[in-house]
Structures are given as C-alpha cells and as structure tokens.
Design an enzyme around this catalytic site. Structure first.
Site: not given
Length: 594
Positions: A18, A418, A449, A526, A528
C-alpha cells in the site's frame, strides 16, 4: 556510475502493498520523493510508482537513463515465504489480485518492463529500509533506532544502532507477533478500515476512558527484556478486513461495530484502551533500545511511529535526550531508506549528513504552468498577484480574518501523510464553528477527528507546551495559549503542532506572520487539501477539482486567488455528479476541460 552527476543517482521504490512511493538521491542528497496515489488519484495506490518516478526525475532535471541504481524497499523472496506460511490455506478462494502479490519476481519484472529500467537493482530488507529512512536523515552521528509496523518480510519490530556511516539491526520481533497488527485488529473491531482507520482510533481515544485496558493487555505479553508476544487465540491474520478471531469479542465483551454505524461510548473507551496499551508498550520498546545501544538519541520509523500521542510520551517520558521520527514513517518512507542503503553500498558512505528539514520535496508546478492552466478556462476575473507577494498575502489574510476556508497550493508537494503548507486547507483557529464546518462540508469526515495548528516557531512556546521544533506534525502537546483556539484544540486539550520558520516554510510562514500582524494570532488551522477518501491534491488541476466540488470559500493557486463566487457556472455543470460516502465522483474526462 553516471559520469555527469556529482555522485550516483539512486532511485528508491516502495510498492505492491500500500502507499507506493519513490525517492531520488543524487550524490547522497535527497532531491525528490512522491507518493503514486497523488498522481493516479487512487487512495494508497500500491502499484509500481511509474508516474511518481517520472515526475520526481523531472523535478530533479533527470531521466531514467541517468539512474545508476534502483533500490527496492523489501526482499520479495523472504516476503513470499511469510505470505505462503500465512495465506496458503486460503489460496483456493483468493482473488486474482491477491495472487499477484504472491510473486517474488514481480518487483524486478515490473521495474524492467513497466518502468523500462534494466540496470543494477539493490534489494533492501523492509525494516532496514525503515531504519535507514530514520537514521540516515536524522542528522545524528550516532543513535538508537526503533522500527515498529504491522509486518515487513517477517520482522514486525527491530532495534538497531547507527554509528557514523554504519547502521546495524541488533534484535527483532517476528510475525505473527506485531504491535501494529494488534492496533489494526482493534481498528477493524471498531468498524474502521484496517491500514487506513488507525488515525481515527487515535482521534477517538480522548473521548473515552481506558475501561478495556486490562482486557487489551491480555492480548499482548511484554517481557522484561522488551520483547513481546501476542496471544494468537484472539487473532486471525488470514482475514485482512478485521484480523480478529471470534474469541476477541468474547474477551472484550463488545461486539464488532458495523462500519459507518453510530459510535457509542463503549467504542470510545476501547479506542482509549488500545491507545494506552500501545503507548505503554512503545515506551518499553524504547527503553530496550536505550539498553541495547547506550545512546541518548533515538530514531523511529514504521507505521506505528506515526502514532503522535505515543511519540509525545516517548519524548517526555523515554530515556532519550533527542528523538527523530521520519515524517514519512510508513511504507512510503521505505523508498527513502532503500535509496540510502543503496547509496551506502555503492559509495561506502552514508547519504548527506544533515537533518531532513522539510518534507516539501515532491514535484511542483511553476507559476507559468498554473497561469496556462487557468488561461485554458478563459478570462474569468481571477485575481492575479504575480510579482506582488505582499498584496497576495494581504488578500488571503482578508479572507481568513473574515472566516473563510482557504485552499492553499504553493511550491512543491509534501512527502508523507501530513499537509505542511504545500497542499493545505487553512482557516482561522479561533472560530468555534470552523472545525465542524470543515469536517462536514469540506473534508466530509467524522466530526471527532481534530485539526492541526501551524504556528510561527518563535511564538510556539507562548501557545503550546513545546520546547523544541516540530516541523512535521509528528507529536502532540498541550494547548496552553491565552487565546481560545477551539478549531485546533482536541477534547483533551492537545494539538498536533507544526512549527514554521521562514527559511524552511517560506511563503507559508510569511502568510501566518501576516495573519499574526493583523489579528494577534500567530496560528492557522492547517489540514490536508483533499476530500474524504481521496489523496491530497498534487497538480493545479487537482486543486481546482477539489475546490469546485467542496465548500472551500477561496483557492490560492500559486500567485492567483479564486473566490467561490467567481467560479464559472460552466464548471459547476462539468463537475456535477453524485456524492457517495467516500467523497464526490467526477469522471477523469473533466481534466480535459481545464
């Protein structure tokens, strides 16, 4: 070796499990690295990273003909040995794509046939690749090394020592005993996807109490010497979806949660319990690393090293003066380590001795290329700030201060999981509605989250309990700010901080500084730049697609600013489509319209 280069050109490759990736070293200097998923738009794409290789070589001004050696990040023969031992009873029912993985010649064949390379190939053991990705990029002249993941060929955990040019692995734990697989098994039991949902378990843990900790401890026996064993009665590693045996639910007293179903307090408590046991075990493993090496420095890699809460405990409670974690600690980072080992074998020397200071080492696109992309859509009244960075930053700060969510695309892309200011979504961390808004309307992900703060390094200690640099978001710390920062403060008052310097972060640093000068807040939210179920955007076209299909208010595309109200109506028609749980679906054909 190539006589036109300052040293050997080494291409490191990780693939076929992966998150395939590649890295390019020139004379021992890391010049580019990228994930294949960013180009194919297939999340965690395991395929040979053909597109990433071509783009990284382009970024470095090289072609495949310039490559002196390809390094592959694991030994496919040793891996096949373990795969057959594990999966042979299930082979009659295996899917064809699963059978493709049981092919020890596949890496060499695809590097030759699909990539078009027929030169020297170095095979590097999986955990040696992990170890090298940490030690050789740490800047340390000597250190202990700890690698922890699900499984490589046979090893799941290794302890090693780096000294000068040399790196040696001293001890290991072998499959099926694996701390990574233990965490992933509980991840599956909690209804999250194995090899993807571990971040969700970590984010869910602060909402719970460790009521199941004693039962989870029964799953793993940690010896006095720091080694460990799983109780295999509770695991079924032939089942890749959950990896749990039927007895696990009986031990826990909690049935497996159905994916996408409601999350209850019991699930929060189990998440907290596996997180606590993982932290305790990693502290024990780190202590063994100190005993084996007597070093007061530690380098870490492997997927488990991305557990930022556990890393923080090692930093604060472990027996080390300094800790370095590879920012691409998972399998993608194995490409860096394999390349480093190959360079060492070719030259007798370690790669360049300086510390890895930035993960912004992926391919980028020039302002001129962005301008050409926008010109293809015609004159739409986009704001053009070419040559006027101060005016650009002023315009972006105006929008941030007004509560807008910004898609930020600048420079080279990030390597690792990240977003660090190359491909980011940015917002004002002081706004209490911003976290829920971005979770629900932009990221389309679970509301529990957390988001991360990016802070000016010189002001980090004024707002976080942090006394050292944290450029890669690899550890959590306590929020101590006099400002209310609800959008980046987790339920346990923690945050995963990125510290910024102008030397490393350039325009992103200057943006946060300008926001501080305007608002008195040297911090931005910040996260993604992607939608749920999709990789981080890579190209200007990816950024435009994500912008149009999301609820982001404004897109900063290098020197251009596009407000949502300025989106051409035709774009909304082109990009219309259904939006399943995994994120919007848009045909690849839309790329031709940009």
């Amino acid at each position: 070796m190539n006589g036109t280069s300052p040293g050997p050109v080494v291409l490191g490759i990780s693939a076929h499990f992966h998150d395939a990736a590649c890295a390019v070293l020139v004379g021992g200097e890391l010049v580019a690295a990228a994930h294949e998923e960013r180009f194919t738009r297939i999340k965690q794409d395991p395929a040979l990273p053909r597109r990433a290789v071509l783009e990284c070589l382009r970024q470095a001004g090289l072609t495949l003909a310039d490559v002196d050696c390809v390094a592959y990040y694991e030994d496919p023969v040793k891996k096949l040995d373990r795969q057959l031992w594990t999966a042979l009873p299930a082979l009659p029912d295996a899917r064809p794509e699963a059978l493709d993985r049981l092919d020890a010649d596949r890496p060499r064949r695809e590097i030759r046939d699909l990539l078009g390379y027929d030169g020297p190939l170095e095979i590097v053991d999986h955990h040696l690749s992990h170890a090298a990705s940490a030690y050789y990029y740490s800047g340390f002249e000597e250190s202990a090394v700890l690698t922890v993941d699900a499984v490589g060929e046979w090893a799941t955990t290794t302890w090693g020592r780096g000294a000068g040019d040399d790196l040696d692995l001293l001890a290991e734990v072998e499959f099926p005993h694996s701390l990574g697989l233990l965490y992933s098994t509980i991840t599956g039991h909690l209804g999250f996807e194995v090899n993807e949902g571990e971040y969700k378990v970590m984010g869910l843990a602060p909402y719970g109490q460790p009521r199941y900790a004693d039962r989870v401890r029964r799953l793993v026996e940690v010896a006095d010497d720091g080694s460990f064993r799983l109780d295999l009665d509770f695991f079924d590693f032939t089942n890749s979806r959950t990896m749990a045996a039927g007895k696990l639910a009986d031990l826990l007293g909690l049935e497996a949660r159905e994916p996408e179903s409601e999350i209850g307090q019991d699930h929060c408590d189990l998440a907290r319990s596996i997180q606590l046991v993982t932290e305790e075990t990693l502290l024990t493993l780190a202590s063994r690393a100190r005993r084996l090496t007597s070093s007061d420095r530690l380098c870490m890699a492997g997927g488990v090293a991305l557990n930022v809460v556990a890393v923080r405990r090692i930093v604060e409670e472990g027996p080390f003066r300094e800790v370095f974690v590879q920012p691409a600690a998972g399998d993608a980072g194995g490409s860096l380590g394999a390349a480093a080992v190959a360079h060492r074998r070719l030259t007798g020397r370690r790669p360049a001795r300086g510390r890895m200071r930035t993960a912004l080492i992926g391919p980028g696109h020039s302002v001129q290329e962005v301008a050409q992309t926008l010109a293809a859509a015609g004159d739409r009244g986009f704001h053009d700030f070419r040559g006027r960075e101060d005016r650009l930053l002023e315009a972006v700060v105006d929008r941030l201060a007004a509560g807008k969510a910004i898609g930020w695309y600048h420079g080279r892309s990030e390597f690792g999981p990240r977003a660090l200011g190359g491909r980011s979504i940015l917002a004002d961390p002081r706004r209490p509605e911003m976290r829920d808004r971005i979770n629900a309307l932009v990221k389309m992900r679970e509301g529990f989250r957390p988001f991360a703060p990016a802070v000016l390094a010189e002001k980090a200690a004024d707002h976080f309990r942090l006394d050292h640099e944290s450029p890669f978001m690899l550890e959590t710390c306590e929020v101590t700010s006099p400002l209310d920062l609800p959008a980046v403060t987790h339920v346990d008052r923690s945050a995963r901080v990125q510290t910024l310097t102008e030397q490393v972060n350039g325009r992103f640093y200057r943006l946060v500084r300008a926001f501080d000068e305007r608002t008195g807040c040297p911090i931005l939210l910040n996260t993604s730049f992607n939608l749920r179920g999709e990789p981080i955007v890579q190209t200007p076209e990816d950024a435009l697609l994500c912008f149009v299909r999301s609820a982001i208010d404004c897109l900063v595309l290098e020197d251009f600013v596009i407000d949502r109200e300025d989106i051409p109506p035709a774009w909304l028609t082109w990009f219309s489509g259904t939006r399943p749980a995994g994120g919007p679906v848009v045909s690849d054909s839309v790329y031709s319209l940009l």
